[in-house]
Design a protein around this motif. Structure first.
Motif, PDB file in Angstrom:
ATOM      1  N   GLY A 447      54.745  75.913  31.501  1.00  0.00           N
ATOM      2  CA  GLY A 447      55.733  76.777  30.858  1.00  0.00           C
ATOM      3  C   GLY A 447      57.113  76.743  31.479  1.00  0.00           C
ATOM      4  N   LYS A 448      57.354  75.834  32.439  1.00  0.00           N
ATOM      5  CA  LYS A 448      58.653  75.777  33.106  1.00  0.00           C
ATOM      6  C   LYS A 448      59.592  74.735  32.501  1.00  0.00           C
ATOM      7  CE  LYS A 448      56.709  77.245  37.551  1.00  0.00           C
ATOM      8  NZ  LYS A 448      56.486  76.871  38.978  1.00  0.00           N
ATOM      9  N   GLY A 449      59.209  74.172  31.356  1.00  0.00           N
ATOM     10  CA  GLY A 449      60.056  73.180  30.709  1.00  0.00           C
ATOM     11  C   GLY A 449      61.120  73.818  29.834  1.00  0.00           C
ATOM     12  N   TYR A 450      61.760  73.010  29.032  1.00  0.00           N
ATOM     13  CA  TYR A 450      62.819  73.517  28.157  1.00  0.00           C
ATOM     14  C   TYR A 450      62.722  72.798  26.806  1.00  0.00           C
ATOM     15  CZ  TYR A 450      65.287  69.205  29.564  1.00  0.00           C
ATOM     16  OH  TYR A 450      65.640  67.893  29.815  1.00  0.00           O
ATOM     17  N   PRO A 451      63.296  73.349  25.751  1.00  0.00           N
ATOM     18  CA  PRO A 451      64.179  74.519  25.725  1.00  0.00           C
ATOM     19  C   PRO A 451      63.466  75.841  25.488  1.00  0.00           C
ATOM     20  CG  PRO A 451      64.220  73.476  23.585  1.00  0.00           C
ATOM     21  CD  PRO A 451      63.309  72.637  24.446  1.00  0.00           C
ATOM     22  N   ARG A 452      62.182  75.806  25.121  1.00  0.00           N
ATOM     23  CA  ARG A 452      61.519  77.033  24.698  1.00  0.00           C
ATOM     24  C   ARG A 452      60.535  77.584  25.724  1.00  0.00           C
ATOM     25  NH1 ARG A 452      60.561  74.991  18.413  1.00  0.00           N
ATOM     26  NH2 ARG A 452      62.631  75.560  17.654  1.00  0.00           N
ATOM     27  N   GLY A 453      60.348  76.858  26.806  1.00  0.00           N
ATOM     28  CA  GLY A 453      59.436  77.329  27.839  1.00  0.00           C
ATOM     29  C   GLY A 453      58.001  77.447  27.360  1.00  0.00           C
ATOM     30  N   LEU A 454      57.561  76.517  26.520  1.00  0.00           N
ATOM     31  CA  LEU A 454      56.198  76.551  25.999  1.00  0.00           C
ATOM     32  C   LEU A 454      55.198  76.161  27.085  1.00  0.00           C
ATOM     33  CD1 LEU A 454      56.770  74.713  22.588  1.00  0.00           C
ATOM     34  CD2 LEU A 454      56.772  77.174  23.008  1.00  0.00           C
ATOM     35  N   ARG A 455      53.989  76.681  26.975  1.00  0.00           N
ATOM     36  CA  ARG A 455      52.902  76.271  27.853  1.00  0.00           C
ATOM     37  C   ARG A 455      52.033  75.251  27.134  1.00  0.00           C
ATOM     38  NH1 ARG A 455      52.523  79.442  32.305  1.00  0.00           N
ATOM     39  NH2 ARG A 455      50.447  78.602  32.702  1.00  0.00           N
ATOM     40  N   GLY A 456      51.128  74.627  27.880  1.00  0.00           N
ATOM     41  CA  GLY A 456      50.307  73.558  27.322  1.00  0.00           C
ATOM     42  C   GLY A 456      49.578  73.946  26.059  1.00  0.00           C
ATOM     43  N   GLU A 457      49.010  75.162  26.041  1.00  0.00           N
ATOM     44  CA  GLU A 457      48.239  75.592  24.869  1.00  0.00           C
ATOM     45  C   GLU A 457      49.122  75.847  23.648  1.00  0.00           C
ATOM     46  OE1 GLU A 457      48.775  79.260  27.592  1.00  0.00           O
ATOM     47  OE2 GLU A 457      48.339  77.117  27.785  1.00  0.00           O
ATOM     48  N   ASP A 458      50.424  75.961  23.867  1.00  0.00           N
ATOM     49  CA  ASP A 458      51.351  76.186  22.753  1.00  0.00           C
ATOM     50  C   ASP A 458      51.811  74.874  22.114  1.00  0.00           C
ATOM     51  OD1 ASP A 458      51.339  78.947  23.337  1.00  0.00           O
ATOM     52  OD2 ASP A 458      52.876  78.652  24.870  1.00  0.00           O
ATOM     53  N   MET A 459      51.475  73.743  22.737  1.00  0.00           N
ATOM     54  CA  MET A 459      51.955  72.448  22.261  1.00  0.00           C
ATOM     55  C   MET A 459      50.821  71.632  21.651  1.00  0.00           C
ATOM     56  SD  MET A 459      54.532  71.177  25.272  1.00  0.00           S
ATOM     57  CE  MET A 459      53.396  71.486  26.626  1.00  0.00           C
ATOM     58  N   SER A 460      51.156  70.840  20.662  1.00  0.00           N
ATOM     59  CA  SER A 460      50.175  69.917  20.073  1.00  0.00           C
ATOM     60  C   SER A 460      49.870  68.799  21.061  1.00  0.00           C
ATOM     61  CB  SER A 460      50.728  69.317  18.782  1.00  0.00           C
ATOM     62  OG  SER A 460      51.889  68.539  19.058  1.00  0.00           O
ATOM     63  N   VAL A 461      48.735  68.135  20.859  1.00  0.00           N
ATOM     64  CA  VAL A 461      48.394  66.974  21.686  1.00  0.00           C
ATOM     65  C   VAL A 461      49.472  65.906  21.533  1.00  0.00           C
ATOM     66  CG1 VAL A 461      46.715  65.126  22.061  1.00  0.00           C
ATOM     67  CG2 VAL A 461      45.922  67.435  21.539  1.00  0.00           C
ATOM     68  N   GLN A 462      49.995  65.765  20.313  1.00  0.00           N
ATOM     69  CA  GLN A 462      51.019  64.742  20.066  1.00  0.00           C
ATOM     70  C   GLN A 462      52.275  64.989  20.898  1.00  0.00           C
ATOM     71  OE1 GLN A 462      49.075  66.143  17.809  1.00  0.00           O
ATOM     72  NE2 GLN A 462      48.650  64.774  16.073  1.00  0.00           N
ATOM     73  N   ALA A 463      52.706  66.236  20.995  1.00  0.00           N
ATOM     74  CA  ALA A 463      53.895  66.553  21.794  1.00  0.00           C
ATOM     75  C   ALA A 463      53.643  66.280  23.270  1.00  0.00           C
ATOM     76  CB  ALA A 463      54.297  68.018  21.587  1.00  0.00           C
ATOM     77  N   ARG A 464      52.418  66.575  23.734  1.00  0.00           N
ATOM     78  CA  ARG A 464      52.085  66.324  25.144  1.00  0.00           C
ATOM     79  C   ARG A 464      51.993  64.824  25.423  1.00  0.00           C
ATOM     80  NH1 ARG A 464      46.772  69.523  25.618  1.00  0.00           N
ATOM     81  NH2 ARG A 464      47.069  70.213  23.474  1.00  0.00           N
ATOM     82  N   ILE A 465      51.525  64.060  24.427  1.00  0.00           N
ATOM     83  CA  ILE A 465      51.499  62.602  24.571  1.00  0.00           C
ATOM     84  C   ILE A 465      52.910  62.064  24.714  1.00  0.00           C
ATOM     85  CG2 ILE A 465      51.093  60.462  23.267  1.00  0.00           C
ATOM     86  CD1 ILE A 465      48.557  61.752  22.149  1.00  0.00           C
ATOM     87  N   MET A 466      53.815  62.554  23.873  1.00  0.00           N
ATOM     88  CA  MET A 466      55.190  62.063  23.891  1.00  0.00           C
ATOM     89  C   MET A 466      55.891  62.421  25.201  1.00  0.00           C
ATOM     90  SD  MET A 466      58.089  62.437  20.928  1.00  0.00           S
ATOM     91  CE  MET A 466      56.840  62.149  19.695  1.00  0.00           C
ATOM     92  N   ALA A 467      55.522  63.537  25.800  1.00  0.00           N
ATOM     93  CA  ALA A 467      56.110  63.931  27.085  1.00  0.00           C
ATOM     94  C   ALA A 467      55.805  62.890  28.162  1.00  0.00           C
ATOM     95  CB  ALA A 467      55.584  65.302  27.504  1.00  0.00           C
ATOM     96  N   ILE A 468      54.566  62.401  28.190  1.00  0.00           N
ATOM     97  CA  ILE A 468      54.183  61.376  29.167  1.00  0.00           C
ATOM     98  C   ILE A 468      54.915  60.072  28.879  1.00  0.00           C
ATOM     99  CG2 ILE A 468      52.264  59.929  29.954  1.00  0.00           C
ATOM    100  CD1 ILE A 468      50.442  62.346  29.691  1.00  0.00           C
ATOM    101  N   ALA A 469      54.975  59.693  27.609  1.00  0.00           N
ATOM    102  CA  ALA A 469      55.665  58.445  27.233  1.00  0.00           C
ATOM    103  C   ALA A 469      57.134  58.508  27.621  1.00  0.00           C
ATOM    104  CB  ALA A 469      55.518  58.200  25.734  1.00  0.00           C
ATOM    105  N   ASP A 470      57.759  59.656  27.407  1.00  0.00           N
ATOM    106  CA  ASP A 470      59.184  59.821  27.707  1.00  0.00           C
ATOM    107  C   ASP A 470      59.450  59.655  29.203  1.00  0.00           C
ATOM    108  OD1 ASP A 470      61.925  60.865  26.696  1.00  0.00           O
ATOM    109  OD2 ASP A 470      61.472  62.198  28.367  1.00  0.00           O
ATOM    110  N   ILE A 471      58.616  60.276  30.027  1.00  0.00           N
ATOM    111  CA  ILE A 471      58.818  60.219  31.481  1.00  0.00           C
ATOM    112  C   ILE A 471      58.547  58.819  32.013  1.00  0.00           C
ATOM    113  CG2 ILE A 471      57.995  61.075  33.707  1.00  0.00           C
ATOM    114  CD1 ILE A 471      57.332  63.737  32.258  1.00  0.00           C
ATOM    115  N   PHE A 472      57.435  58.210  31.578  1.00  0.00           N
ATOM    116  CA  PHE A 472      57.075  56.892  32.105  1.00  0.00           C
ATOM    117  C   PHE A 472      58.118  55.848  31.733  1.00  0.00           C
ATOM    118  CE2 PHE A 472      54.748  52.847  32.155  1.00  0.00           C
ATOM    119  CZ  PHE A 472      54.187  52.899  33.419  1.00  0.00           C
TER     120      PHE A 472
END
Length: 544
Positions: A447-472
């Motif tokens: 929940g410490k991300g931005y812009p909405r401060g969502l936690r893992g359970e608030d995000m779809s699997v697809q959004a969490r997948i894209m987060a890893i792709a973006d960082i790597f």
């Protein structure tokens, strides 16, 4: 045009059956999304309605100059070309115009197309007005005999030609003998062709709109690329890595993500979201995106500071020479000049290194910046100035990276802009999750991300997948102006730390490593010098 037609009528039962076939086809035309299967279904229904032995479907080429072969089916020869199967190079396109520019009225299907009229022939080779050389070659090759023929133009709701449906050899249900296509056959096929043409046109319009959407997405990325070639490449690479990881997750047969699956439409939706995930950067100022050093704006202001050091050094030498002119040579004076110049060189080297931003600034480094800033220099007007301006001090005291707090806010704002841009679009139902997928790649599991401060359970699997792709992708990219691309082992170590500190989804990270997604991506898109030996047992968060 009726060249010849048979006036025999059908029984009420047969007409009812044909109406049922047309009704069934009408329903199916709205459900079949694959154009190849759609064409196959159209031809199959046409043959069933007329009890035709064979049939061919042609569509108008994009330049409107040819009838292009799409599909051929012949029951007695057990032939099936095109549609869901491979096409035959023996089935050639038919020009709609002759060499002299006149409409082609020699080939029967071209005649039907140009005149927008049906052609119904009882005995093909007894009809002298058409050139049946192509049909004769077919008969010779396959030891076949085309006898009766029905060619019907496929016209859409605007009476625009879409293609031509040609049927051959209507078979009598009782005797199995070849017969002419009846008037009722022709009427039914004309009705079917009209329905089919509209369905094909609708499918093509949908495909064109989808192509237009992807082109607009690429247009945005071209705009970003023109501002920053580095960011532009990032926009192209993230969706590729996103889909690799999504495929790996979908292949899982056990574990917390074993039930994750995506349809073809959902895959397309995720791909588009990946393409659009940084579209908000089109509003980010170039000097912030491209800020390679701490003092860079339109240019790197370290050159201004270098000039001040040059002035201070020159002033020191002038003072020394003036003193020599008044006094005899003094070893002490020479030593003082040497020490002063050495101090200036040291401070100059320190600021040049600090300006790069590749290492984290220590407290003593920050103090040294302030000490240098407290010095003075005399400008060309003879005015004494602080050696460093407040803005230069602020930038040189950045602890890590090259961005100030305000600039970091500007960069981070791109995701808010991305979300606003995407949420304003009237997405169809099958693409409505794009804003959430694209807008969640900077959120964190804790929940410490931005812009909405969502936690893992608030995000779809697809959004969490894209987060890893973006960082790597960002870690391994070699084209950033402010850093060099990290090796595989370095990138996985950092990503592993992120999986432990609540930044990224640890389950997805373990799949990323376990399914060798990182290696698949590396071999395709990373430079060879970055692909080092990876000891997975030493990756944080992987085996824990």
């Amino acid at each position: 045009m009726y060249v010849v037609f048979n006036m025999s009528e059908l029984s009420n039962k047969q007409i009812k059956e044909r109406l049922q076939h047309l009704t069934t086809l009408s329903i199916a035309l709205n459900d079949i999304k694959n154009i190849k299967f759609l064409l196959e279904r159209i031809l199959h229904t046409a043959r069933t309605i007329t009890n035709a032995d064979g049939g061919t479907l042609y569509r108008v080429s994009s330049d409107k100059k040819y009838l292009e072969f799409d599909i051929l089916i012949n029951a007695s020869l057990d032939l099936h070309f095109g549609g869901s199967r491979e096409k035959s190079d023996k089935m050639r396109s038919i020009p709609l115009a002759l060499d002299n520019g006149e409409p082609n009225l020699e080939a029967v299907v071209a005649y039907a197309a140009n005149r927008k009229e049906s052609v119904n022939i009882e005995h093909v080779y007894d009809t002298p007005i058409f050139n049946f050389s192509g049909m004769r070659r077919f008969d010779e090759v396959y030891d076949y005999h085309c006898q009766s023929l029905l060619a019907v133009p496929m016209l859409d709701h605007n009476s625009e030609l879409v293609g031509v449906l040609q049927l051959v050899n209507s078979m009598d249900n009782s005797s199995g003998e070849i017969q002419a296509f009846s008037t009722t056959d022709q009427l039914f096929i004309e009705a079917l062709s009209s329905q089919a043409a509209i369905a094909i046109t609708n499918q093509e319009l949908i495909l064109q709109l989808e192509d237009l959407l992807e082109s607009l997405v690429n247009l945005i990325n071209i705009g970003i690329d023109e501002k920053s070639a580095n960011t532009g490449r990032h926009c192209q690479q993230v969706p590729k890595l996103t889909m690799m990881l999504a495929d790996a997750v979908q292949s899982m047969e056990e574990g917390p993500l074993k039930d994750f699956s995506m349809s073809a439409n959902e895959r397309h939706e995720l791909w588009l979201a990946g393409m659009l995930h940084d579209c908000g950067k089109i509003t980010t100022p170039v000097h912030v995106i491209e800020k390679a050093t701490k003092l860079q704006t339109i240019f790197d202001r370290i050159d201004l500071i270098d000039a001040r050091f040059e002035i201070l050094g020159r002033d020191a030498e002038i003072r020394y020479l003036k003193q020599l002119a008044q006094d005899s040579i003094s070893p002490q004076l020479t030593q003082e000049l040497h020490l002063e110049l050495e101090s200036l060189r040291s401070d100059r080297d320190f600021l040049a290194h600090a300006n790069i931003g590749c290492e984290r600034m220590k407290d003593e480094d920050l103090d040294r910046v302030m000490s240098i800033a407290s010095g003075t220099w005399v400008d060309y007007k003879g005015v004494t100035q602080a050696f460093l301006t407040d803005n230069e001090v602020e930038n040189l005291q950045i602890r890590g990276g090259t961005l100030t707090g305000d600039e970091r806010k500007i960069i981070n704002n791109h995701i808010s802009v991305t979300i606003r841009m995407l949420e304003t679009l009237p997405w169809p139902a099958h693409l409505q999750d794009i804003p959430e997928y694209a807008g969640g790649h900077h959120e964190r599991m804790d929940g410490k991300g931005y812009p909405r401060g969502l936690r893992g359970e608030d995000m779809s699997v697809q959004a969490r997948i894209m987060a890893i792709a973006d960082i790597f992708e960002a870690l391994t990219a070699r084209d950033r102006p402010y850093k060099t691309g990290k090796t595989l082992s370095e990138s996985l170590f950092i990503l592993g730390k992120f999986s432990l500190n609540g930044h990224i989804d640890p389950d997805l990270f373990r799949i990323f490593v376990g399914k060798k997604v990182y290696l698949q991506y590396a071999h395709k898109y990373m430079h060879g010098v970055q692909i080092d030996e990876v000891d997975e047992s030493k990756i944080p968060g992987y085996l824990t």
